[in-house]
Motif scaffolding. Structure first.
Motif, short mmCIF file in Angstrom:
data_model
loop_
_atom_site.label_atom_id
_atom_site.label_comp_id
_atom_site.label_asym_id
_atom_site.label_seq_id
_atom_site.Cartn_x
_atom_site.Cartn_y
_atom_site.Cartn_z
N THR A 74 0.83 -1.20 0.00
CA THR A 74 0.00 0.00 0.00
C THR A 74 0.87 1.25 0.00
O THR A 74 2.03 1.21 0.40
N VAL A 87 -3.73 3.10 -0.04
CA VAL A 87 -4.17 2.64 -1.35
C VAL A 87 -3.36 1.42 -1.78
O VAL A 87 -2.13 1.48 -1.83
N TYR A 94 0.47 -4.62 -13.30
CA TYR A 94 -0.06 -3.26 -13.27
C TYR A 94 1.02 -2.23 -13.60
O TYR A 94 0.74 -1.21 -14.23
N SER A 370 -1.83 1.60 -9.81
CA SER A 370 -3.13 1.17 -9.29
C SER A 370 -3.46 -0.26 -9.71
O SER A 370 -3.15 -0.69 -10.81
N ARG A 371 -4.11 -0.96 -8.81
CA ARG A 371 -4.58 -2.31 -9.13
C ARG A 371 -5.99 -2.30 -9.71
O ARG A 371 -6.59 -3.36 -9.91
N ASP A 372 -6.52 -1.11 -9.97
CA ASP A 372 -7.85 -1.00 -10.58
C ASP A 372 -7.78 -1.04 -12.09
O ASP A 372 -8.80 -1.15 -12.77
N GLN A 373 -6.58 -0.94 -12.65
CA GLN A 373 -6.43 -0.94 -14.10
C GLN A 373 -6.26 -2.36 -14.63
O GLN A 373 -6.10 -3.31 -13.87
N LYS A 375 -4.63 -5.65 -16.24
CA LYS A 375 -3.32 -6.29 -16.12
C LYS A 375 -2.70 -6.44 -17.50
O LYS A 375 -3.41 -6.66 -18.48
#
Length: 606
Positions: A74, A87, A94, A370-373, A375
């Motif tokens: 994080t 975060v 990523y 970010s891990r929201d994007q 892979k």
């Protein structure tokens, strides 16, 4: 970051293919410093006099291909209301997406790193002597990196193999029919020379070129690398002053007509805030950053236009004045691939130099990986391939825990996981035939992660696998038991907060039975309140001999603990990882998991 950089000794033979062994040759001493033309994008000559060059950078990846677990994965982000949000970030799937997205629209883009790409790595990379990480860095289109102290964990010959390729000289090739190709990018080691020849063991610098634009990169590690690496890791090498080295090669590049220069320096500082988006140049921010990198930056010639740094695992984008008093950008992108830095260098085609104003030397900012994007599929495939090879070992249960046991993620001087490790070392080496230890010390930098309760993949909650245990202690140091006098024991405790450790204390993790008070309102050795030191309730006798367990790094006087290096009657025991796993197996079951140990051995006075 200062840590226990030692040789990996995990038995990996079960994974090695049956291909013939390939032996690495001599060091790549005195490799010629050459040009490196690997620009990204498809730009053309601009009509204007200046062109913007994008410099993407990161540091201290440490082989973290998969997203780091727990607090190690994080970053702190300051919100509009002043609160700090944690975060989740990191993972090369990523990081690849972040870098590739950032490069879009930038015909002139170069990617550089500040060292410690490998070493102290999780099992997925460390089990294979970090070949997976080099493959991943090739896939990230890394253009250049400096060496860090961890690049010397397994010695200069192994570092040369990572650069040049070839299968491991002992374990051979890990996949049948596949030979390790080495790094597509140059490792730079300007201030590391062969003691016999006096020449750099790797390239001191390289020049990136694109459509007439030329930027030189000089790479150095911290001069104090021998103090934080085992003697075998730096045998036959000499480490030189960072400022003198960078200035020497900046002058050489200048003579060659390369006027734009970036220094990659594996040394860093501490920002005034732990938030990645802290503006350290904001009004009222004070100095913004402290630590060794400040004086280094102030001493490096104005010929150098920007500094990419690392080692301290901190996030900062700061300006520090050069010797002429002009501001110059100094950056660091935390660690483990959680951030990357995007810096714009404005290149003047007429002067061939970077335009540096009186206000800012460059436009720069750190960005979260970010891990929201999405892979990157090629990185997903790479991880899956190596995970398949590692699976026979990585997934083996070693023990069970009832909650997170924090090590790297703990900011307290005494860490729950540190106590657990020290207790495991004492228990394993207390028997008379194992060393007869009465106390154990663990260096905090050698604790590389946390033990996380929450399950990952098919693993159940609370299960500690071999892979997780390896991630906590990836060096697989051999344990030593030595005789130390009571006076030497006290001196070692004082060295935690004095001498080279006074400015940045290194608090040893101690086994059960040892207690004392640490008064941080005092200075130097006086911070350790001598008359409070007790071992199993009894005061330490200065003249008495004690059997003390510690890893080979500490037993060699590493991390500034000269007193620990004075031990006699040494017995070499099992590895620290073996003792750790044995302790987990002996003290936990699925129905009776191990609870986080109390942190009541060191009383802190602030």
């Amino acid at each position: 970051m200062s840590a226990t950089p030692q040789k990996n000794r995990v038995p990996r033979r079960v994974l090695a293919a049956t291909a013939g062994l390939v032996t690495v040759g001599a060091l790549v001493a005195a490799m010629p410093a050459g040009a490196h033309d690997k620009g990204h994008g498809h730009g053309h000559h601009p009509s204007s006099r200046t062109v913007d060059v994008q410099l993407l950078s990161f540091n201290d990846l440490h082989g973290n291909l998969e997203p780091p677990a727990g607090s190690a994965g994080t970053v702190g982000e300051t919100q509009a209301d002043g609160t700090v949000k944690s975060v989740p970030a990191g993972g090369v799937e990523y990081l690849a997406t972040s870098l590739r997205t950032a490069r879009k629209g930038h015909p002139y883009s170069v990617t550089a790193a500040g060292g410690d790409m490998v070493g102290a790595s999780p099992l997925l990379s460390g089990l294979f002597h970090d070949e997976p990480t080099i493959e991943a860095l090739n896939g990230l289109d890394l253009d250049v990196t400096a060496v860090g102290n961890h690049e010397f964990d397994e010695g200069a010959t192994e570092l040369a193999r990572l650069q040049n390729g070839g299968c491991h000289p002992v374990e051979g090739c890990y996949e049948k029919g596949k030979k390790f190709k080495g790094a597509d990018f140059p490792y730079l080691a300007a201030n590391v020379t062969n003691e016999k020849t006096g020449k750099p063991i790797l390239k001191p610098y390289t020049v990136w070129k694109k459509n007439g634009v030329k930027i030189g990169f000089i790479g150095v590690t911290l001069e104090g690398t021998p103090n934080i690496v085992t003697a075998n890791g730096v045998k036959g090498l000499k480490f030189h002053d960072e400022i003198e080295t960078v200035n020497k090669y900046a002058k050489e590049l200048d003579r060659q007509g390369v006027k734009s220069i970036v220094a990659l320096i594996h040394e860093g500082g501490a920002p005034a805030s732990s938030s990645y988006n802290y503006d350290c140049d904001s009004p009222g921010a004070g100095d913004g950053i402290s630590g060794p990198i400040v004086e280094i930056a102030k001493g490096i010639t104005p010929k150098v236009d920007a500094l990419v740094t690392g080692h301290t695992h901190q996030a900062y984008v700061c300006t520090v004045p050069d010797p002429s008093g002009n501001p110059r950008m100094v950056t660091s992108a935390s660690s483990f691939g959680k951030l990357y830095t995007d810096t714009t260098l404005t290149y003047d085609r007429r002067t061939k130099d970077i335009v540096r104003t009186s206000v800012k030397s460059a436009k720069s900012a750190n960005h979260i990986v970010s891990r929201d994007q999405a892979k990157a599929t090629d990185m997903t495939a790479l991880i899956a391939r190596w995970n398949t090879l590692a699976a026979p070992i990585a997934g083996r249960p070693q023990g069970y825990i009832s909650a997170d046991i924090n090590g790297r993620g703990s900011t307290a001087p005494e860490k729950p996981l540190g106590n657990l490790i020290a207790d495991a070392q004492l228990e394993g080496l207390a028997p008379a035939d194992k060393g007869a230890a009465v106390v154990a010390f663990m260096n905090p930098g050698g604790i590389r992660s946390d033990l996380v309760y929450t399950a990952s993949g098919s693993e159940g909650d609370g299960v500690v696998t071999y892979g997780e245990a390896f991630t906590v202690q990836p060096f697989t140091n051999m344990m030593n038991v030595v005789d130390l006098t009571g006076a030497q024991l006290v001196a070692a405790l004082q060295q935690q907060v004095s001498g080279s450790n006074e400015a940045s204390p290194k608090i040893l993790q101690v086994s059960k039975g040892l207690t004392y008070t640490l008064d941080m309102t005092k200075s130097g050795a006086a911070r350790v309140v001598a008359d409070t030191i007790r071992l199993n309730g009894e005061a330490i006798d200065p003249a008495k001999s004690y059997r003390v367990a510690m890893n080979e790094f500490l037993a060699g006087g590493g991390d500034g603990f000269a007193a620990l290096g004075q031990g006699t009657n040494k017995l070499v025991g099992a590895s620290d990882l073996d003792l750790f796993n044995a302790y987990l197996a002996a003290h936990s079951t699925a129905s009776a998991p191990l609870a986080p140990p109390a942190t009541d051995r060191i009383t802190i006075v602030q």
